[in-house]
Design an enzyme around this catalytic site. Structure first.
Site, mmCIF file in Angstrom:
data_model
loop_
_atom_site.group_PDB
_atom_site.id
_atom_site.type_symbol
_atom_site.label_atom_id
_atom_site.label_comp_id
_atom_site.label_asym_id
_atom_site.label_seq_id
_atom_site.Cartn_x
_atom_site.Cartn_y
_atom_site.Cartn_z
ATOM 1 C CG HIS A 160 -1.972 0.916 1.398
ATOM 2 N ND1 HIS A 160 -1.820 2.269 1.220
ATOM 3 C CD2 HIS A 160 -3.264 0.729 1.738
ATOM 4 C CE1 HIS A 160 -2.962 2.872 1.455
ATOM 5 N NE2 HIS A 160 -3.864 1.963 1.768
ATOM 6 C CD GLU A 263 -3.469 1.224 -1.842
ATOM 7 O OE1 GLU A 263 -3.915 0.144 -1.444
ATOM 8 O OE2 GLU A 263 -4.033 2.315 -1.646
HETATM 9 O O1 LIG Z 1 -7.299 4.167 6.690
HETATM 10 P P1 LIG Z 1 -6.740 2.847 6.197
HETATM 11 O O2 LIG Z 1 -7.415 1.643 6.828
HETATM 12 O O3 LIG Z 1 -5.247 2.790 6.307
HETATM 13 O O4 LIG Z 1 -7.088 2.774 4.647
HETATM 14 C C1 LIG Z 1 -6.644 3.764 3.778
HETATM 15 C C2 LIG Z 1 -7.185 3.502 2.363
HETATM 16 O O5 LIG Z 1 -6.600 2.310 1.872
HETATM 17 C C3 LIG Z 1 -6.917 1.959 0.516
HETATM 18 O O6 LIG Z 1 -6.322 2.792 -0.386
HETATM 19 C C4 LIG Z 1 -8.419 1.888 0.300
HETATM 20 O O7 LIG Z 1 -8.730 1.765 -1.078
HETATM 21 C C5 LIG Z 1 -9.118 3.093 0.870
HETATM 22 O O8 LIG Z 1 -10.538 2.881 0.820
HETATM 23 C C6 LIG Z 1 -8.709 3.345 2.306
HETATM 24 O O9 LIG Z 1 -9.349 4.508 2.801
#
Ligand SMILES: O=P(O)(O)OC[C@H]1O[C@H](O)[C@H](O)[C@@H](O)[C@@H]1O
Length: 291
Positions: A160, A263
């Site tokens: 990510h 990602e």
């Molecule tokens: O806040 P987190 O759990 O770290 O997730 C952060 C982000 O991760 C990814 O990119 C998902 O597609 C998003 O929907 C999410 O908001």
């Protein structure tokens, strides 16, 4: 013996590496070679910084990131595994799996003037996970899952990456033109990417059928970040923008302007099913070119 003392006795500090523990349970490995410097958190198995010589950092970490057991660190390259996003059936399970809030084992560490190699491992009762990180002028991550259980295991996962950028309004992304995506900020509608990606508000998309390098073009930093994935068919592109940043609470003041997530993933219908004894590697080669 504490984790830090154990690491210092197995891998004594030298001119190429040392460890620190900025908060209880959060152990960082700092690497220095002639080609690059890096910081890797053993909590989460998360690369936090990668700086090729004479370059700005490839990665962004929020000024308000939490460095505390039980919390995810906002920035760098969190590992989402063995599921990406919400758990497919258990609404109470944590988003993006378990390992981003778990200490990993450091198995191997090698560093010379030119390059460094770090091997991290995590295991549960059915799956072994290994993250091989290689650094020279480029950063390579290989995330290998092995099923040592007795039944099939289905996983989704992502590296990510939070990339550092000059300003979210000035960059654009190539490599995903004409690809289908699920639009998470638009009722998960199925869409098709027309042209390059530019940003003017919250964007959260899972692209499918990814088959070539993805590039972040950044005129402000005069650089292109190139992401070359293997064993990965999905790419997630995410920027929280203003309102979601406020809800998240750990993005820092205007932090959303200085980051974009691209990602390297296998998500949604690209879930991988491993038979007993099977293994799969998702890898990403990340490099910086002058613009
Ligand atoms: O806040 P987190 O759990 O770290 O997730 C952060 C982000 O991760 C990814 O990119 C998902 O597609 C998003 O929907 C999410 O908001």
């Amino acid at each position: 013996m504490s984790q830090l003392n154990d690491l210092n006795s197995r891998f004594p500090a030298n001119s190429h590496w040392h460890f620190s523990e900025p908060a209880p349970g959060i152990v960082l490995l700092h690497i220095h070679s002639d080609t690059s410097t890096a910081t890797i958190s053993l909590y989460g198995g998360q690369v936090l910084s990668f700086r090729p010589r004479n370059q700005d950092d490839l990665l962004w970490v929020s000024d308000d990131a939490h460095f505390a057991e039980g919390k995810a660190i906002r920035g760098g390259i969190p590992v989402c595994w063995p599921w990406f996003g919400p758990h497919p059936t258990d609404a109470d399970a944590p988003a993006h799996g378990t390992v981003r809030k778990t200490p990993w084992q450091l198995e191997e560490l090698e560093c010379n003037h030119q390059h460094a190699k770090v091997l991290l491992r995590y295991s549960d009762e059915n799956l072994n996970l290994q993250l091989a990180i290689t650094l020279d002028t480029r950063l390579h991550l290989a995330l290998t899952t092995e099923n040592h259980g007795a039944t099939n295991a289905t996983i989704t996962s992502a590296l990510h990456s939070y990339f550092a950028i000059s300003d979210i309004s000035d960059i654009h992304i190539t490599g995903l033109e004409d690809k289908p995506f699920r639009d998470a900020v638009n009722s998960n509608r199925a869409c098709l990417q027309r042209g390059v990606i530019r940003f003017n508000g919250e964007l959260d998309r899972v692209y499918q059928d990814v088959d070539k390098a993805i590039c972040i073009h950044d005129p402000g930093l005069k650089r292109i970040i190139r992401i070359h994935n293997t064993g990965s068919k999905s790419a997630v592109v995410w920027t929280p923008w203003i309102d979601k940043s406020k809800r998240l609470g750990d993005m820092g003041v205007n932090g959303y302007r200085q980051m974009v997530c691209v990602e390297s993933a296998n998500a949604d219908s690209d879930a991988i099913t491993l038979p007993p004894g099977g293994q799969h590697t998702l890898s990403a080669l990340l490099s910086i070119e002058d613009l």
